[in-house]
Motif scaffolding. Structure first.
Motif, PDB file in Angstrom:
ATOM      1  N   PRO A  63      -7.341 -22.882 -20.769  1.00 38.24           N
ATOM      2  CA  PRO A  63      -8.235 -22.961 -20.193  1.00 38.24           C
ATOM      3  C   PRO A  63      -9.356 -23.791 -19.347  1.00 38.24           C
ATOM      4  O   PRO A  63      -8.348 -25.030 -18.749  1.00 38.24           O
ATOM      5  N   GLY A  64      -9.900 -23.255 -18.518  1.00 34.13           N
ATOM      6  CA  GLY A  64     -10.158 -24.112 -17.486  1.00 34.13           C
ATOM      7  C   GLY A  64      -9.857 -23.678 -16.228  1.00 34.13           C
ATOM      8  O   GLY A  64      -9.991 -23.949 -14.914  1.00 34.13           O
ATOM      9  N   ASN A  65      -8.733 -22.883 -16.292  1.00 34.17           N
ATOM     10  CA  ASN A  65      -8.284 -22.015 -15.310  1.00 34.17           C
ATOM     11  C   ASN A  65      -9.197 -20.978 -15.177  1.00 34.17           C
ATOM     12  O   ASN A  65      -9.839 -19.920 -15.360  1.00 34.17           O
ATOM     13  N   ARG A  66      -9.304 -21.018 -13.223  1.00 38.51           N
ATOM     14  CA  ARG A  66     -10.318 -19.886 -13.049  1.00 38.51           C
ATOM     15  C   ARG A  66     -10.430 -18.498 -12.476  1.00 38.51           C
ATOM     16  O   ARG A  66     -11.650 -18.262 -11.746  1.00 38.51           O
ATOM     17  N   PHE A  67      -9.056 -18.474 -12.753  1.00 42.47           N
ATOM     18  CA  PHE A  67      -8.751 -16.753 -12.050  1.00 42.47           C
ATOM     19  C   PHE A  67      -9.818 -15.847 -12.760  1.00 42.47           C
ATOM     20  O   PHE A  67      -9.821 -14.807 -12.238  1.00 42.47           O
ATOM     21  N   TRP A  68      -9.778 -15.672 -14.678  1.00 38.55           N
ATOM     22  CA  TRP A  68     -10.582 -15.242 -14.537  1.00 38.55           C
ATOM     23  C   TRP A  68     -11.935 -14.668 -14.127  1.00 38.55           C
ATOM     24  O   TRP A  68     -12.551 -13.670 -14.272  1.00 38.55           O
ATOM     25  N   PRO A  69     -13.065 -15.862 -14.376  1.00 40.28           N
ATOM     26  CA  PRO A  69     -14.144 -15.792 -13.537  1.00 40.28           C
ATOM     27  C   PRO A  69     -14.230 -15.495 -12.674  1.00 40.28           C
ATOM     28  O   PRO A  69     -14.786 -15.022 -12.234  1.00 40.28           O
ATOM     29  N   ALA A  70     -13.543 -15.646 -11.159  1.00 41.33           N
ATOM     30  CA  ALA A  70     -13.239 -15.582 -10.058  1.00 41.33           C
ATOM     31  C   ALA A  70     -13.165 -14.005 -10.259  1.00 41.33           C
ATOM     32  O   ALA A  70     -13.788 -13.288  -9.067  1.00 41.33           O
ATOM     33  N   LEU A  71     -11.969 -13.856 -11.129  1.00 41.64           N
ATOM     34  CA  LEU A  71     -11.922 -11.873 -10.671  1.00 41.64           C
ATOM     35  C   LEU A  71     -12.843 -11.359 -10.819  1.00 41.64           C
ATOM     36  O   LEU A  71     -13.317 -10.300 -10.172  1.00 41.64           O
TER      37      LEU A  71
END
Length: 186
Positions: free
Chosen positions: A48-56
């Motif tokens: 949680p907090g990793n921004r890979f999925w929102p950035a993608l």
């Protein structure tokens, strides 16, 4: 997805996660290595907090924000995931330089085998070591990787304070704007 316990995280040390990969992808994203949270769950960029999925998603690669447990859906959007180093660690600092350099060689083999249009390494510091390019900057690199356009992007970890989500998504979007997507029919 159930949150891993402290014991689960410790037991995940040195585990590996299978690549999400197929032939003729638009973009193969390459992380540095899985963290313990990813190792415990079995999913890439799972903390949680990793921004890979929102950035993608914000960059337009997916029609909605996927969850790490939905990583296999990426293939239908022309996107895959691998890592420079397969083994999980608590911190990327635990990796040796030779592991990163070996990872660059493995990534070149994957690019040759699977033929993505672009390969994007997420983690500029790791990219610099892995590819022996100490002055590399974020963005499109001047050389290809076995026929694939090569990109170095910021690390999407929540620990990377240099790039907030809008700036991170803009860097991801640059790949799409450069024409690395949609040139092949599915």
């Amino acid at each position: 997805m159930t949150r891993p316990t402290r014991e689960d995280l410790e037991a995940a040390r040195d585990k590996t996660i299978p690549d999400v990969i197929a032939a003729d992808l638009d973009v193969l994203f390459c992380g540095i290595n899985p963290g313990l949270y990813s190792g415990a769950t079995g999913f890439h960029f799972a903390r949680p907090g990793n921004r890979f999925w929102p950035a993608l998603h914000q960059a337009g690669f997916t029609p909605r924000q996927l969850r790490p447990a939905e990583q296999d859906e990426l293939l239908s959007h022309g996107v895959g995931i691998t890592n420079l180093v397969a083994r999980t660690t608590a911190l990327a600092d635990e990796l040796r330089e030779d592991e990163l350099r070996d990872g660059a060689e493995r990534l070149a083999r994957l690019a040759g085998q699977y033929r993505p249009l672009a390969v994007a390494v997420v983690g500029i510091s790791a990219y610099r070591v892995a590819f022996a390019r100490p002055k590399a900057r974020v963005g499109r690199q001047p050389h290809d990787l076995d026929g694939a356009a090569l990109w170095a992007l910021p690390n999407p970890s929540g620990l990377n304070a240099h790039y907030q989500l809008p700036a991170l998504a803009a860097e991801f979007r640059a790949i799409r704007q450069a024409g690395a997507t949609g040139e092949r029919s599915r």
